[in-house]
Motif scaffolding. Sequence first.
Motif, PDB file in Angstrom:
ATOM      1  N   ALA A  92      -0.437   8.295  -5.236  1.00 33.13           N
ATOM      2  CA  ALA A  92      -1.425   9.351  -4.990  1.00 33.13           C
ATOM      3  C   ALA A  92      -0.740  10.673  -4.646  1.00 33.13           C
ATOM      4  CB  ALA A  92      -2.355   8.921  -3.859  1.00 33.13           C
ATOM      5  N   ASP A  93       0.331  10.610  -3.882  1.00 35.02           N
ATOM      6  CA  ASP A  93       1.056  11.836  -3.536  1.00 35.02           C
ATOM      7  C   ASP A  93       1.686  12.483  -4.760  1.00 35.02           C
ATOM      8  OD1 ASP A  93       0.394  11.437  -0.904  1.00 35.02           O
ATOM      9  OD2 ASP A  93       2.270  10.432  -0.382  1.00 35.02           O
ATOM     10  N   LYS A 102       0.816  -1.214   0.000  1.00 33.01           N
ATOM     11  CA  LYS A 102       0.000   0.000   0.000  1.00 33.01           C
ATOM     12  C   LYS A 102       0.849   1.263   0.000  1.00 33.01           C
ATOM     13  CE  LYS A 102      -3.996  -2.081   2.282  1.00 33.01           C
ATOM     14  NZ  LYS A 102      -4.930  -1.996   3.436  1.00 33.01           N
ATOM     15  N   ARG A 103       2.105   1.145   0.412  1.00 37.10           N
ATOM     16  CA  ARG A 103       2.957   2.335   0.404  1.00 37.10           C
ATOM     17  C   ARG A 103       3.159   2.857  -1.014  1.00 37.10           C
ATOM     18  NH1 ARG A 103       8.024  -0.089   3.465  1.00 37.10           N
ATOM     19  NH2 ARG A 103       7.533  -1.676   1.887  1.00 37.10           N
ATOM     20  N   LEU A 160       0.938   2.608  -3.385  1.00 36.81           N
ATOM     21  CA  LEU A 160      -0.316   3.268  -3.757  1.00 36.81           C
ATOM     22  C   LEU A 160      -0.367   4.680  -3.187  1.00 36.81           C
ATOM     23  CD1 LEU A 160      -2.827   0.323  -3.140  1.00 36.81           C
ATOM     24  CD2 LEU A 160      -1.646   0.922  -5.250  1.00 36.81           C
ATOM     25  N   GLU A 161       0.069   4.832  -1.940  1.00 37.75           N
ATOM     26  CA  GLU A 161       0.092   6.158  -1.326  1.00 37.75           C
ATOM     27  C   GLU A 161       1.090   7.071  -2.028  1.00 37.75           C
ATOM     28  OE1 GLU A 161       1.012   5.337   2.707  1.00 37.75           O
ATOM     29  OE2 GLU A 161      -0.931   4.416   3.159  1.00 37.75           O
ATOM     30  N   ALA A 162       2.228   6.510  -2.413  1.00 33.02           N
ATOM     31  CA  ALA A 162       3.224   7.311  -3.129  1.00 33.02           C
ATOM     32  C   ALA A 162       2.695   7.772  -4.478  1.00 33.02           C
ATOM     33  CB  ALA A 162       4.506   6.503  -3.308  1.00 33.02           C
ATOM     34  N   THR A 188      -3.137   4.757 -11.075  1.00 30.07           N
ATOM     35  CA  THR A 188      -2.581   3.984  -9.969  1.00 30.07           C
ATOM     36  C   THR A 188      -2.868   2.502 -10.139  1.00 30.07           C
ATOM     37  OG1 THR A 188      -2.873   5.868  -8.477  1.00 30.07           O
ATOM     38  CG2 THR A 188      -2.595   3.696  -7.467  1.00 30.07           C
TER      39      THR A 188
END
Length: 297
Positions: A200-201, A193-194, A196-198, A209
């Motif tokens: 999005a950022d 999930k990291r 995915l967060e990256a 994504t």
Amino acid sequence: MNIEKNGISQIEKLPRLRGNWLQPLILLAPSGIWLLLLLVLPTLIIFELSLVADIRPGDLVNPNGIQNYIRIFDPLYLQVIVRSLFFALGTTIICLILGFPVAYWIAQIAPLRWRNLLLLGFVLPLWTSSLLRSYAWITILRPTGLLNSFLSTLGLPTLQLLNQSQAVFIGMSYSLLPYMVLILYASLEKLDKRLLEAAADLGANPMETFFQVTVPQILPGITAASMLVFITGLGDFVDPELLGGASSMTAARLVYNQFLGATQNWGFGSALSMTLILLVSIAIALLIKFGEPEAKR
């Protein structure tokens, strides 16, 4: 003293080196003998029979040519093989479309305490016979079945699905969907999930994504699940036989007719069997080559 110690240590290693090959051999012997007796030898027998033209039960086996393989290229039989590939490929696509959202929801969104129970719900249909599942779909899809009765109650036109290709796809997809969901779940559960967060950022939208971060991570799982469903669907006999009717002749049913049907041509049936084995082997080879790209790095 050092020379003596080195000599002693080398001598102590000799029995271990000699026994290194023996231990794996002992461990692999039961499964190796099992595969030899129930897979390799029967396959060789089928291959030998496939080289005999018009052989019937009780005839002498005298391999003399590839006439049976040439016969496969008859347009009638090629149509049957293409239909089998069509059913297997279509079922794979349907299971992937239906199974991916379910597997993603169970692996990433559903509460942790419910995941095992949800997976069990998908496995439960596999506890019953495939024959019973097909007869259940006959009860649902026949002209006076549950589906048309429900549509009539709503005032909607009835559907003629039984003995059609649509019924074959429904039955095969229902039977093979659990395999797709289970394998995809195993891959989606390990999704980082990291990343995915990256994404999005960095401004990636959900679609970007998904295709650039999620899919590459679980591509081996998608490949493995698709190959498993495709291979199993290619050899499915029950669903096309019961749900498709006479117009849905498949390669598995054609092989059955050659061995146990009225034609009794074991040579041609063996050639068809070897052709299916070849197609499955190609699918497995593609799975091994492209299914685990991370292992090559």
